[in-house]
Design a protein around this motif. Structure first.
Motif, PDB file in Angstrom:
ATOM      1  N   HIS A 197       0.811  -1.222   0.000  1.00 59.21           N
ATOM      2  CA  HIS A 197       0.000   0.000   0.000  1.00 59.21           C
ATOM      3  C   HIS A 197       0.841   1.268   0.000  1.00 59.21           C
ATOM      4  N   ALA A 198       2.152   1.134   0.046  1.00 58.91           N
ATOM      5  CA  ALA A 198       3.010   2.308   0.138  1.00 58.91           C
ATOM      6  C   ALA A 198       2.948   3.135  -1.139  1.00 58.91           C
ATOM      7  N   ASN A 199       2.844   4.424  -0.987  1.00 60.47           N
ATOM      8  CA  ASN A 199       2.876   5.326  -2.139  1.00 60.47           C
ATOM      9  C   ASN A 199       4.311   5.806  -2.342  1.00 60.47           C
ATOM     10  N   GLU A 200       5.169   4.835  -2.620  1.00 61.27           N
ATOM     11  CA  GLU A 200       6.578   5.076  -2.915  1.00 61.27           C
ATOM     12  C   GLU A 200       6.910   4.293  -4.180  1.00 61.27           C
ATOM     13  N   ARG A 201       7.557   4.915  -5.121  1.00 61.04           N
ATOM     14  CA  ARG A 201       7.740   4.339  -6.446  1.00 61.04           C
ATOM     15  C   ARG A 201       8.348   2.940  -6.395  1.00 61.04           C
ATOM     16  N   GLU A 202       9.331   2.709  -5.559  1.00 63.67           N
ATOM     17  CA  GLU A 202      10.003   1.415  -5.526  1.00 63.67           C
ATOM     18  C   GLU A 202       9.102   0.301  -4.986  1.00 63.67           C
ATOM     19  N   ALA A 203       7.995   0.671  -4.337  1.00 61.94           N
ATOM     20  CA  ALA A 203       7.095  -0.332  -3.766  1.00 61.94           C
ATOM     21  C   ALA A 203       5.876  -0.607  -4.641  1.00 61.94           C
ATOM     22  N   TRP A 204       5.726   0.120  -5.745  1.00 62.41           N
ATOM     23  CA  TRP A 204       4.555  -0.088  -6.595  1.00 62.41           C
ATOM     24  C   TRP A 204       4.576  -1.491  -7.197  1.00 62.41           C
ATOM     25  N   ASP A 205       3.394  -2.092  -7.268  1.00 61.62           N
ATOM     26  CA  ASP A 205       3.230  -3.408  -7.902  1.00 61.62           C
ATOM     27  C   ASP A 205       4.110  -4.472  -7.249  1.00 61.62           C
ATOM     28  N   ARG A 206       4.080  -4.505  -5.926  1.00 59.36           N
ATOM     29  CA  ARG A 206       4.851  -5.492  -5.165  1.00 59.36           C
ATOM     30  C   ARG A 206       3.939  -6.171  -4.137  1.00 59.36           C
ATOM     31  N   ASN A 207       4.371  -7.324  -3.671  1.00 59.52           N
ATOM     32  CA  ASN A 207       3.723  -8.028  -2.554  1.00 59.52           C
ATOM     33  C   ASN A 207       2.231  -8.281  -2.806  1.00 59.52           C
ATOM     34  N   PHE A 208       1.958  -9.098  -3.811  1.00 65.92           N
ATOM     35  CA  PHE A 208       0.574  -9.376  -4.212  1.00 65.92           C
ATOM     36  C   PHE A 208      -0.092 -10.483  -3.402  1.00 65.92           C
ATOM     37  N   ALA A 209       0.659 -11.371  -2.805  1.00 63.36           N
ATOM     38  CA  ALA A 209       0.082 -12.529  -2.119  1.00 63.36           C
ATOM     39  C   ALA A 209      -0.764 -12.102  -0.930  1.00 63.36           C
ATOM     40  N   GLY A 210      -1.738 -12.946  -0.599  1.00 66.89           N
ATOM     41  CA  GLY A 210      -2.565 -12.675   0.565  1.00 66.89           C
ATOM     42  C   GLY A 210      -2.013 -13.307   1.823  1.00 66.89           C
TER      43      GLY A 210
END
Length: 283
Positions: A197-210
């Motif tokens: 959920h981080a609004n930081e570019r390097e964290a976008w589209d990461r950690n999809f698993a539940g």
């Protein structure tokens, strides 16, 4: 209404997570009545009704189609296993479906419009876990449960997974500084999901698993530095209220749409006044 919304369960969850977030807060300055908390209460109380109806339709339809393609020998082999093993298999299979669907909701622009509602959360807590557009939740949960039902896993194994999913979903969104040590690579935690959920570019589209960060490790989408994010949310113009957020994926920002429509009507009225009417011409 009482059959679709378990108010006792809601009360129990609140009595657990509200004190927990006060005792072990990640962001101590954040209030339990943070911005838009009432909007998320509406999600908590009413969103589940739409989702349950949608899941019945989608999963029921899928089962009618898939039932004839799944070999009876395969379902018998599944059912012959002990419940604990079935529960493990359900967890892996369901979270794999969730991972793939979740990743699609980030990759496909039209799907992202639904998922951006969930990413509009700017202050993470247990209540924010409920802010999910019904279409988003119906499709991702269907991706989890359709393979499980198609293979005819036991109801007990599915119930075990469902309980794990529900409680872990609240935990990973919670405003808590609880860490799970080396298990962070095996089990989803706030340390794992807050980065999603981080609004930081390097964290976008990461950690999809539940539930299983291993899936992100295998998919090349894992991001879990030692620090925790300081900023959450999305730059998309997601409106703030429940009814607006339901409409947003289809029409864009509901407020802008309303203003635009009003301006168009006013312009049309001005043009009508400036132009002679057909009645005037006949005179």
């Amino acid at each position: 209404m009482s059959d679709l919304v378990d108010l006792k369960a809601v009360l129990v969850i609140a009595l657990i997570f509200i004190p927990l977030e006060r005792l072990l807060p990640l962001h101590a300055e954040q209030s339990s009545t943070r911005r838009h908390w009432l909007n998320d209460v509406v999600y908590l109380l009413f969103n589940g009704i739409i989702i349950k109806i949608g899941l019945l339709i989608v999963i029921g339809t899928a089962m009618l189609v898939l039932h004839q393609f799944v070999p009876a020998g395969l379902t018998q082999a599944v059912q012959s296993q002990p419940v604990w093993l079935q529960a493990v298999e359900v967890l892996v299979l369901a979270d794999t479906g969730f991972y793939l669907a979740h990743r699609a909701f980030h990759a496909v622009p039209f799907l992202w419009r639904f998922h951006s509602i969930h990413h509009s959360i700017e202050e993470m807590d247990w209540l924010a876990a409920h802010r999910v557009h019904p279409v988003d939740q119906i499709l991702t949960k269907s991706a989890s449960f359709v393979p499980v039902f198609a293979l005819d896993f036991s109801s007990t194994a599915i119930l075990i997974f469902t309980l794990i999913y529900q409680w872990q979903s609240l935990f990973i969104h919670s405003n808590t500084r609880i860490k799970v040590g080396p298990l962070k690579w095996l089990l989803a935690s706030p340390q794992f999901h807050h980065w999603h959920h981080a609004n930081e570019r390097e964290a976008w589209d990461r950690n999809f698993a539940g539930q299983l960060p291993l899936l992100d490790m295998l998919g090349g989408t894992l991001f879990m530095p030692d620090r925790m994010p300081q900023k959450y949310g999305t730059d998309d113009p997601v409106p703030p209220l429940y009814h607006q957020q339901l409409a947003y994926p289809f029409v864009g920002n509901a407020d802008q749409l309303f203003v635009g429509s009003t301006e168009q009507l006013a312009q049309a009225a001005r043009l009508a006044q400036a132009s002679p009417t057909s009645a005037g011409k006949s005179d």
